[in-house]
Motif scaffolding. Structure first.
Motif, mmCIF file in Angstrom:
data_model
loop_
_atom_site.group_PDB
_atom_site.id
_atom_site.type_symbol
_atom_site.label_atom_id
_atom_site.label_comp_id
_atom_site.label_asym_id
_atom_site.label_seq_id
_atom_site.Cartn_x
_atom_site.Cartn_y
_atom_site.Cartn_z
ATOM 1 N N LYS A 1 0.820 -1.213 0.000
ATOM 2 C CA LYS A 1 0.000 0.000 0.000
ATOM 3 C C LYS A 1 0.851 1.260 0.000
ATOM 4 C CE LYS A 1 -3.798 -2.288 2.441
ATOM 5 N NZ LYS A 1 -4.492 -2.452 3.752
ATOM 6 N N ALA A 2 2.048 1.164 0.578
ATOM 7 C CA ALA A 2 2.951 2.317 0.620
ATOM 8 C C ALA A 2 3.713 2.501 -0.690
ATOM 9 C CB ALA A 2 3.930 2.170 1.777
ATOM 10 N N GLY A 3 3.504 1.620 -1.658
ATOM 11 C CA GLY A 3 4.102 1.779 -2.963
ATOM 12 C C GLY A 3 5.405 1.042 -3.186
ATOM 13 N N HIS A 4 5.805 0.191 -2.245
ATOM 14 C CA HIS A 4 7.039 -0.567 -2.414
ATOM 15 C C HIS A 4 6.794 -1.782 -3.313
ATOM 16 C CE1 HIS A 4 9.097 1.834 0.603
ATOM 17 N NE2 HIS A 4 8.031 1.699 1.387
ATOM 18 N N ALA A 5 7.823 -2.192 -4.033
ATOM 19 C CA ALA A 5 7.750 -3.392 -4.863
ATOM 20 C C ALA A 5 8.094 -4.587 -3.990
ATOM 21 C CB ALA A 5 8.718 -3.289 -6.036
ATOM 22 N N ARG B 1 -1.790 -1.002 10.173
ATOM 23 C CA ARG B 1 -0.551 -0.198 10.233
ATOM 24 C C ARG B 1 -0.475 0.572 11.557
ATOM 25 N NH1 ARG B 1 2.258 4.352 9.075
ATOM 26 N NH2 ARG B 1 0.357 5.583 8.779
ATOM 27 N N GLU B 2 -0.754 -0.118 12.645
ATOM 28 C CA GLU B 2 -0.724 0.506 13.961
ATOM 29 C C GLU B 2 0.288 -0.162 14.886
ATOM 30 O OE1 GLU B 2 -4.691 0.595 15.469
ATOM 31 O OE2 GLU B 2 -5.329 2.167 14.068
ATOM 32 N N LEU B 3 1.285 -0.810 14.312
ATOM 33 C CA LEU B 3 2.328 -1.421 15.122
ATOM 34 C C LEU B 3 3.275 -0.354 15.667
ATOM 35 C CD1 LEU B 3 3.236 -4.409 12.787
ATOM 36 C CD2 LEU B 3 1.849 -4.504 14.867
ATOM 37 N N PHE B 4 3.914 -0.677 16.786
ATOM 38 C CA PHE B 4 5.009 0.126 17.312
ATOM 39 C C PHE B 4 6.305 -0.620 17.002
ATOM 40 C CE2 PHE B 4 1.341 1.172 19.975
ATOM 41 C CZ PHE B 4 1.330 2.558 19.877
ATOM 42 N N VAL B 5 7.187 0.030 16.268
ATOM 43 C CA VAL B 5 8.399 -0.619 15.781
ATOM 44 C C VAL B 5 9.591 -0.224 16.652
ATOM 45 C CG1 VAL B 5 9.911 -0.966 13.796
ATOM 46 C CG2 VAL B 5 7.466 -0.518 13.444
ATOM 47 N N LEU B 6 10.351 -1.214 17.102
ATOM 48 C CA LEU B 6 11.565 -0.990 17.884
ATOM 49 C C LEU B 6 12.747 -1.269 16.966
ATOM 50 C CD1 LEU B 6 10.466 -3.158 20.941
ATOM 51 C CD2 LEU B 6 10.113 -0.685 20.661
ATOM 52 N N ALA B 7 13.525 -0.243 16.648
ATOM 53 C CA ALA B 7 14.604 -0.394 15.663
ATOM 54 C C ALA B 7 15.961 -0.193 16.313
ATOM 55 C CB ALA B 7 14.424 0.616 14.530
ATOM 56 N N ALA B 8 16.884 -1.095 16.000
ATOM 57 C CA ALA B 8 18.262 -0.962 16.490
ATOM 58 C C ALA B 8 19.214 -1.381 15.383
ATOM 59 C CB ALA B 8 18.484 -1.803 17.748
ATOM 60 N N GLY B 9 20.260 -0.596 15.229
ATOM 61 C CA GLY B 9 21.275 -0.820 14.209
ATOM 62 C C GLY B 9 22.042 0.474 14.021
ATOM 63 N N ASP B 10 23.052 0.449 13.168
ATOM 64 C CA ASP B 10 23.799 1.693 12.983
ATOM 65 C C ASP B 10 22.922 2.718 12.266
ATOM 66 O OD1 ASP B 10 24.319 1.766 10.028
ATOM 67 O OD2 ASP B 10 25.458 -0.050 10.453
ATOM 68 N N ASP B 11 23.266 3.993 12.425
ATOM 69 C CA ASP B 11 22.415 5.077 11.946
ATOM 70 C C ASP B 11 22.106 4.968 10.454
ATOM 71 O OD1 ASP B 11 22.372 6.117 14.493
ATOM 72 O OD2 ASP B 11 23.923 7.631 14.115
ATOM 73 N N LEU C 1 10.543 1.591 5.066
ATOM 74 C CA LEU C 1 9.854 0.316 5.258
ATOM 75 C C LEU C 1 9.249 0.237 6.652
ATOM 76 C CD1 LEU C 1 12.496 -2.027 3.586
ATOM 77 C CD2 LEU C 1 10.448 -1.016 2.541
ATOM 78 N N LEU C 2 10.005 0.673 7.650
ATOM 79 C CA LEU C 2 9.508 0.623 9.028
ATOM 80 C C LEU C 2 8.295 1.530 9.208
ATOM 81 C CD1 LEU C 2 12.920 0.685 10.962
ATOM 82 C CD2 LEU C 2 11.605 -1.303 10.170
ATOM 83 N N GLU C 3 8.326 2.701 8.580
ATOM 84 C CA GLU C 3 7.198 3.620 8.697
ATOM 85 C C GLU C 3 5.980 3.118 7.940
ATOM 86 O OE1 GLU C 3 8.812 7.383 7.492
ATOM 87 O OE2 GLU C 3 9.668 7.777 9.488
ATOM 88 N N ALA C 4 6.195 2.248 6.962
ATOM 89 C CA ALA C 4 5.077 1.689 6.214
ATOM 90 C C ALA C 4 4.341 0.610 6.985
ATOM 91 C CB ALA C 4 5.563 1.123 4.877
ATOM 92 N N ILE C 5 5.004 0.001 7.975
ATOM 93 C CA ILE C 5 4.358 -1.089 8.718
ATOM 94 C C ILE C 5 3.877 -0.655 10.101
ATOM 95 C CG2 ILE C 5 5.681 -2.856 7.509
ATOM 96 C CD1 ILE C 5 7.404 -3.162 10.021
#
Length: 292
Positions: free
Chosen positions: A21-25, A129-139, A148-152
């Protein structure tokens, strides 16, 4: 972005749909091919194998446990061998801190980028699309993953530069949810045996000091004894408590409540609760009180 999605269970199917829905392939892969058919009807491509889902800019994995994640990442046809250098692996599965550490090292050695991005939310939240995403990794990796994270999810929380930190936060959060489920179950068993209607009791709780969504959601399931169909199956809840205890042991942090919850889940499973929602541990106190 061109993204592969591996794992189309209760959570993954909604997440993959929102990427579309966010337009990604989106190219999807699942061990049971039939689960890909609704997404293909919406415009996704179906991969015949794991490698086919690893030919884009990124791949997202949303799988049940450590064994499933290791099965798709290792081996000659796995993600580590199939992702091109510089490509991104976003792991949204709830896995152990130890596995996240191994994946971080393995992707770095392969010249790939890795972001750990587990989520808070049930399947209905994933679909909306109401999940709360916890992201960790280099900037740099997190910024590459952000579209992608904002799309989910409706909110993305950056935890730390070390990917395993996101897994630790996710496990601690599931431990807290299970603790609330157990406490709600015990409190409802108490008042119900004293003649108070469970639904009315929940209205009082959520209308006064305990209005948090987690109390509304799980209190409602316990009050209605609505444990099927499972949004999050009891064996997965047991797995997450086991992983939280393992993290506590590795860090030398006693978790006495988690030990209690481990036994509650084992009791539920021993009595045939494999197909029930994990909130069914909230019914054990009523059973113990002779009010099952």
């Amino acid at each position: 972005m061109r993204v592969g999605f591996i794992g189309l269970g209760n959570m993954g199917s909604g997440m993959a749909a929102n990427l579309l829905k966010a337009g990604h392939a989106v190219t999807v892969y699942n061990r049971t091919p039939a689960k890909a058919e609704p997404l293909v009807a919406e415009g996704a491509q179906a991969a015949a194998d794991l490698a086919g889902a690893c030919r884009g800019d990124a791949v997202v994995t949303m799988l049940a446990d450590d064994a499933a994640v290791e099965a798709v990442t290792q081996g000659e046809a796995g993600l580590l061998a199939s992702l091109p250098p510089g490509a991104l692996h976003i792991s949204s599965s709830t896995i152990s801190v130890a596995l996240s550490e191994r994946l971080t090292a393995a992707h770095a050695a392969a010249g790939q980028r890795f972001v750990s991005a587990p989520v808070f939310g049930r399947p209905d939240a994933a679909a909306r699309r109401e999940l709360f995403v916890l992201a960790a990794g280099d900037d740099e990796a997190i910024e590459a993953a952000r579209p992608l994270l904002e799309a989910i999810g409706k909110a993305v929380f950056t935890v730390a530069e070390a990917p395993p930190a996101a897994n630790l936060v996710k496990l601690s959060g599931n431990f807290l949810i299970a603790s609330i489920i157990e406490a709600l179950g015990e409190a409802m068993a108490l008042v119900a045996k004293g003649g108070v209607d469970r639904e009315r009791y929940l209205e009082i709780l959520t209308g006064t000091l305990f209005g948090a969504p987690v109390v509304r959601t799980y209190g409602g399931l316990i009050a209605r004894r609505q444990f099927q169909p499972a949004g999050f199956a009891a064996p997965l809840g047991q797995k997450d408590i086991r992983l939280a205890l393992a993290a506590g042991e590795a860090l030398r942090v006693p978790l006495p409540l988690a030990s209690l919850l481990r036994d509650r889940f084992l009791s539920l499973l021993a009595h045939g609760g494999d197909q029930l929602d994990w909130s069914a541990i909230g019914q054990l106190a009523a059973r113990d009180a002779g009010d099952a």
